[in-house]
Enzyme design. Structure first.
Site, PDB file in Angstrom:
ATOM      1  N   ARG A  77      43.253  90.524  24.525  1.00 37.20           N
ATOM      2  CA  ARG A  77      44.001  89.874  23.245  1.00 37.20           C
ATOM      3  C   ARG A  77      43.862  90.076  22.049  1.00 37.20           C
ATOM      4  O   ARG A  77      45.456  89.680  21.440  1.00 37.20           O
ATOM      5  CB  ARG A  77      43.223  89.116  23.601  1.00 37.20           C
ATOM      6  CG  ARG A  77      43.050  88.051  25.295  1.00 37.20           C
ATOM      7  CD  ARG A  77      42.288  87.140  24.836  1.00 37.20           C
ATOM      8  NE  ARG A  77      42.519  86.099  24.621  1.00 37.20           N
ATOM      9  CZ  ARG A  77      41.914  84.774  23.844  1.00 37.20           C
ATOM     10  NH1 ARG A  77      40.425  85.101  24.023  1.00 37.20           N
ATOM     11  NH2 ARG A  77      42.681  83.962  23.307  1.00 37.20           N
ATOM     12  N   ASP A 111      44.782  83.418  18.051  1.00 40.77           N
ATOM     13  CA  ASP A 111      46.268  84.034  17.471  1.00 40.77           C
ATOM     14  C   ASP A 111      46.734  83.455  15.693  1.00 40.77           C
ATOM     15  O   ASP A 111      45.698  82.625  15.068  1.00 40.77           O
ATOM     16  CB  ASP A 111      46.877  83.980  18.844  1.00 40.77           C
ATOM     17  CG  ASP A 111      47.513  82.546  18.810  1.00 40.77           C
ATOM     18  OD1 ASP A 111      48.378  82.058  17.045  1.00 40.77           O
ATOM     19  OD2 ASP A 111      47.846  82.263  19.606  1.00 40.77           O
ATOM     20  N   HIS A 126      38.269  77.577  16.142  1.00 38.05           N
ATOM     21  CA  HIS A 126      37.468  78.199  16.630  1.00 38.05           C
ATOM     22  C   HIS A 126      37.158  80.218  16.784  1.00 38.05           C
ATOM     23  O   HIS A 126      37.114  80.544  17.585  1.00 38.05           O
ATOM     24  CB  HIS A 126      38.099  78.234  18.448  1.00 38.05           C
ATOM     25  CG  HIS A 126      37.796  77.148  19.167  1.00 38.05           C
ATOM     26  ND1 HIS A 126      38.332  76.587  20.139  1.00 38.05           N
ATOM     27  CD2 HIS A 126      36.691  75.622  18.459  1.00 38.05           C
ATOM     28  CE1 HIS A 126      37.967  75.299  20.334  1.00 38.05           C
ATOM     29  NE2 HIS A 126      37.019  75.191  19.329  1.00 38.05           N
ATOM     30  N   GLY A 196      49.990  70.322  22.321  1.00 35.12           N
ATOM     31  CA  GLY A 196      49.398  72.078  23.516  1.00 35.12           C
ATOM     32  C   GLY A 196      48.129  71.847  23.195  1.00 35.12           C
ATOM     33  O   GLY A 196      47.718  73.405  23.452  1.00 35.12           O
ATOM     34  N   SER A 198      44.940  70.647  25.969  1.00 32.73           N
ATOM     35  CA  SER A 198      44.597  69.575  27.129  1.00 32.73           C
ATOM     36  C   SER A 198      43.234  68.455  26.958  1.00 32.73           C
ATOM     37  O   SER A 198      43.119  67.844  27.985  1.00 32.73           O
ATOM     38  CB  SER A 198      44.191  70.432  28.431  1.00 32.73           C
ATOM     39  OG  SER A 198      43.124  71.391  28.226  1.00 32.73           O
ATOM     40  N   ASN A 222      52.396  67.301  24.459  1.00 34.36           N
ATOM     41  CA  ASN A 222      51.876  67.970  25.029  1.00 34.36           C
ATOM     42  C   ASN A 222      53.316  67.980  26.218  1.00 34.36           C
ATOM     43  O   ASN A 222      54.062  67.568  26.494  1.00 34.36           O
ATOM     44  CB  ASN A 222      50.902  67.114  25.886  1.00 34.36           C
ATOM     45  CG  ASN A 222      49.734  68.599  26.282  1.00 34.36           C
ATOM     46  OD1 ASN A 222      49.715  69.506  25.386  1.00 34.36           O
ATOM     47  ND2 ASN A 222      49.397  68.547  27.130  1.00 34.36           N
TER      48      ASN A 222
HETATM   49  N1  APR Z   1      54.419  72.844  25.451  1.00 30.69           N
HETATM   50  C1  APR Z   1      53.210  71.949  24.824  1.00 30.69           C
HETATM   51  N2  APR Z   1      51.916  71.787  25.296  1.00 30.69           N
HETATM   52  C2  APR Z   1      51.668  72.931  26.018  1.00 30.69           C
HETATM   53  C3  APR Z   1      52.728  73.560  26.600  1.00 30.69           C
HETATM   54  C4  APR Z   1      54.219  74.367  26.231  1.00 30.69           C
HETATM   55  N3  APR Z   1      55.704  74.912  26.058  1.00 30.69           N
HETATM   56  N4  APR Z   1      52.555  74.933  27.343  1.00 30.69           N
HETATM   57  C5  APR Z   1      51.488  74.812  27.989  1.00 30.69           C
HETATM   58  N5  APR Z   1      50.729  73.084  27.216  1.00 30.69           N
HETATM   59  C6  APR Z   1      49.866  72.737  27.410  1.00 30.69           C
HETATM   60  C7  APR Z   1      49.069  72.477  28.723  1.00 30.69           C
HETATM   61  O1  APR Z   1      49.965  71.478  29.991  1.00 30.69           O
HETATM   62  C8  APR Z   1      47.853  71.543  28.317  1.00 30.69           C
HETATM   63  O2  APR Z   1      47.719  70.459  28.266  1.00 30.69           O
HETATM   64  O3  APR Z   1      49.190  73.051  26.546  1.00 30.69           O
HETATM   65  C9  APR Z   1      47.964  72.604  27.080  1.00 30.69           C
HETATM   66  C10 APR Z   1      46.647  73.890  26.975  1.00 30.69           C
HETATM   67  O4  APR Z   1      45.371  73.124  26.925  1.00 30.69           O
HETATM   68  P1  APR Z   1      44.348  74.226  27.720  1.00 30.69           P
HETATM   69  O5  APR Z   1      44.975  76.510  27.700  1.00 30.69           O
HETATM   70  O6  APR Z   1      43.020  73.557  27.908  1.00 30.69           O
HETATM   71  O7  APR Z   1      44.214  74.757  25.883  1.00 30.69           O
HETATM   72  P2  APR Z   1      43.518  74.193  24.495  1.00 30.69           P
HETATM   73  O8  APR Z   1      43.561  72.838  25.186  1.00 30.69           O
HETATM   74  O9  APR Z   1      43.847  74.713  23.510  1.00 30.69           O
HETATM   75  O10 APR Z   1      41.869  75.011  24.885  1.00 30.69           O
HETATM   76  C11 APR Z   1      40.701  74.415  23.984  1.00 30.69           C
HETATM   77  O11 APR Z   1      39.068  75.609  24.897  1.00 30.69           O
HETATM   78  O12 APR Z   1      38.667  77.603  26.825  1.00 30.69           O
HETATM   79  C12 APR Z   1      39.257  77.049  25.201  1.00 30.69           C
HETATM   80  O13 APR Z   1      38.572  77.683  22.921  1.00 30.69           O
HETATM   81  C13 APR Z   1      39.651  77.693  24.275  1.00 30.69           C
HETATM   82  O14 APR Z   1      40.390  76.735  21.696  1.00 30.69           O
HETATM   83  C14 APR Z   1      40.565  76.896  23.466  1.00 30.69           C
HETATM   84  C15 APR Z   1      39.667  75.298  23.756  1.00 30.69           C
END
Ligand code: APR
Length: 254
Positions: A77, A111, A126, A196, A198, A222
């Site tokens: 990564r 990142d 994080h 962005g 979840s 999102n």
């Molecule tokens: N624009 C907006 N939202 C987007 C896009 C996009 N182009 N692509 C994906 N998404 C949304 C997805 O629909 C999802 O709801 O971004 C969200 C990403 O969710 P996760 O993958 O769960 O990421 P995140 O919420 O940042 O995770 C939180 O989990 O594992 C840990 O430490 C890790 O910081 C991370 C934390």
């Protein structure tokens, strides 16, 4: 525009009436903001957690049990950081910062795309991929030279007998960084905007409720409805890189 539970979901073409100048604004981002740069999210189809078990690569116990596996996961990564570029969502957030006097950007992302997109103050709750942490002293060093990016362990410069370094990442079961500063900002904000994420991981996912409790207007951008969607006053569904630049333009209208 459709009403779902207590929030309003906007679908393009949307109308936004908020003026953010002179207000306290907090933006919290998650993996979705970097998705259009080619960085994998965690919980989407083909996300990082579909191919790896969290317990194997993102916990202190995993680092104890199989450090080589964890190290290789994060080195891959870290190397990827040199191959990706910020997208228009990162740039739009930087624009918001540059135009507002009271602005805080908190990211769950490890990142550096916000910084490269022009943001000058980014709270990485994080941790960060660009830095490594000495296992003995916990001092961090920026380590992104070619030699630092192969699959051999890295050793610190802070100890007389150099110690192995670990990824400077907050793993599951560890305390997120700079929480005091983050809560101070959230507790005094007028607008709380999530981009962005979840909504699965706390404490980040609960900050919208803290913002609501102090009367802030809460906005989500999102790709799809997240698990905590009903906590937001206003939701914009779509790709952040496509819809955020226009939203920011509207929020900054004089
Ligand atoms: N624009 C907006 N939202 C987007 C896009 C996009 N182009 N692509 C994906 N998404 C949304 C997805 O629909 C999802 O709801 O971004 C969200 C990403 O969710 P996760 O993958 O769960 O990421 P995140 O919420 O940042 O995770 C939180 O989990 O594992 C840990 O430490 C890790 O910081 C991370 C934390």
């Amino acid at each position: 525009m459709t009403g779902i539970q207590n929030c309003i979901v906007f679908e393009p073409p949307f109308v936004v009436t908020h003026i953010m100048r002179g207000k306290n604004v907090v933006v919290l981002t998650g993996a979705g903001v970097s998705a259009e740069s080619g960085v994998k999210t965690f919980r989407d189809n083909d996300g990082l957690w579909e191919n790896h078990r969290i317990e194997d690569v993102a916990t202190p116990q995993a680092w104890q049990a199989d450090p080589k596996l964890v190290w290789k996961f994060y080195q891959a990564r870290r190397r990827q950081m040199n191959e990706v570029e910020p997208n228009s969502a990162h740039v739009a957030i930087a624009k918001l910062e540059s135009e507002l006097d009271n602005f805080t950007l908190v990211t769950q992302n490890v990142d550096d795309l916000h910084e490269r997109g022009g943001s000058s103050l980014v709270i990485h709750m994080h941790g960060r991929l660009q830095t490594l942490r000495c296992e003995k002293t916990e001092q961090t060093e920026h380590r992104m030279a070619d030699d630092d990016l192969n699959d051999d362990y890295a050793y610190c410069n802070c100890c007389v007998n150099a110690h192995r370094m670990r990824p400077d990442i907050v793993w599951f079961g560890e305390m997120p960084m700079e929480m005091e500063e983050i809560y101070e900002s959230v507790e005094s904000c007028d607008f709380f905007i999530v981009v962005g994420s979840s909504g699965h991981v706390y404490p980040a996912a609960g900050m919208v409720n803290v913002a609501k409790s102090v009367g802030a207007h809460t906005i989500l951008v999102n790709y799809e409805m997240p698990i905590n969607g009903s906590d937001f006053d206003e939701i914009h569904l779509g790709k952040a890189g496509e819809i955020l630049p226009k939203l920011v333009e509207d929020w900054l209208m004089r």
